[in-house]
Design a protein around this motif. Structure first.
Motif, PDB file in Angstrom:
ATOM      1  N   ALA A  45     -25.201  40.955   3.064  1.00 52.72           N
ATOM      2  CA  ALA A  45     -25.740  42.209   3.587  1.00 52.72           C
ATOM      3  C   ALA A  45     -24.618  43.231   3.787  1.00 52.72           C
ATOM      4  O   ALA A  45     -24.785  44.423   3.481  1.00 52.72           O
ATOM      5  CB  ALA A  45     -26.470  41.964   4.906  1.00 52.72           C
ATOM      6  N   GLY A  64     -28.740  47.786   4.136  1.00 53.50           N
ATOM      7  CA  GLY A  64     -27.920  46.683   4.646  1.00 53.50           C
ATOM      8  C   GLY A  64     -28.611  45.952   5.784  1.00 53.50           C
ATOM      9  O   GLY A  64     -28.595  44.720   5.853  1.00 53.50           O
ATOM     10  N   ALA A  67     -31.430  43.956   4.321  1.00 49.67           N
ATOM     11  CA  ALA A  67     -30.885  42.771   3.645  1.00 49.67           C
ATOM     12  C   ALA A  67     -30.449  41.719   4.657  1.00 49.67           C
ATOM     13  O   ALA A  67     -30.654  40.517   4.448  1.00 49.67           O
ATOM     14  CB  ALA A  67     -29.716  43.168   2.749  1.00 49.67           C
ATOM     15  N   LEU A  68     -29.858  42.149   5.756  1.00 52.75           N
ATOM     16  CA  LEU A  68     -29.430  41.207   6.799  1.00 52.75           C
ATOM     17  C   LEU A  68     -30.628  40.498   7.409  1.00 52.75           C
ATOM     18  O   LEU A  68     -30.653  39.268   7.504  1.00 52.75           O
ATOM     19  CB  LEU A  68     -28.636  41.934   7.878  1.00 52.75           C
ATOM     20  N   SER A  71     -32.168  38.129   4.719  1.00 50.48           N
ATOM     21  CA  SER A  71     -31.415  36.911   4.418  1.00 50.48           C
ATOM     22  C   SER A  71     -31.436  35.936   5.592  1.00 50.48           C
ATOM     23  O   SER A  71     -31.548  34.725   5.396  1.00 50.48           O
ATOM     24  CB  SER A  71     -29.978  37.244   4.006  1.00 50.48           C
TER      25      SER A  71
END
Length: 172
Positions: A45, A64, A67-68, A71
């Protein structure tokens, strides 16, 4: 993938639990990723954020963050729970009454590698997570079930094998 891989034919629906494990043994583990897995989720991320900063800083931070969260959510959702409780072994979404199980054997890293490679029976139920290098192999003694054994990832194979114990052959 055979239909029994996700939910073996002997899996039981939610309902009354089977007889307790002899001696009241129980076991509960969530097979989480190791420190490297968590680091890689955060690092991916972070790298996405850095890569997108030249395009648009606000977009970079937003993607970001997405994505963090994505994930980390993926890591949590793909971490199976392994449990021996109320007379049932649960590995991920599959369950089987402990009374239908035979010998449980703890496997170290090398034995797990062999069991997953040249020693694997294609009919076996496998609940594997690569981040847990050890496993337990437990024989299935249900004459109506084509699954010869379960191979279950765990970081504490000796404890899981002890909770399952060794069973006597089924009558009949």
């Amino acid at each position: 993938m055979p239909p029994h891989a996700a939910e073996p034919p002997h899996a039981t629906p939610a309902g009354p639990p089977a007889a307790p494990v002899p001696g009241g043994a129980s076991y509960d583990e969530r097979v989480w990723p190791g420190p490297l897995g968590w680091f890689l989720a955060v690092a991916a991320a972070g790298l996405l954020t850095i890569a997108l900063v030249p395009v648009h800083p606000g977009l970079a931070v937003a993607l970001g963050a997405v994505a963090l969260v994505g994930s980390l959510t993926f890591a949590v959702l793909t971490s199976p729970r392994v449990r021996v409780q109320d007379g049932e072994l649960t590995a991920g979404r599959a369950r089987i009454p402990v009374a239908l199980l035979g010998e449980a054997r703890a496997l170290d890293r090398d034995e797990t590698r062999v069991a997953l490679g040249p020693g694997l029976d294609a009919r076996a139920y496998v609940c594997l997570r690569a981040w847990a290098g050890t496993a337990v192999r437990v024989e299935v003694r249900d004459p109506q079930d084509p699954t010869p054994y379960w191979l279950v990832s765990t970081r504490r194979p000796a404890e899981l094998a002890a909770a399952l114990g060794t069973r006597q052959p089924l009558d009949g």
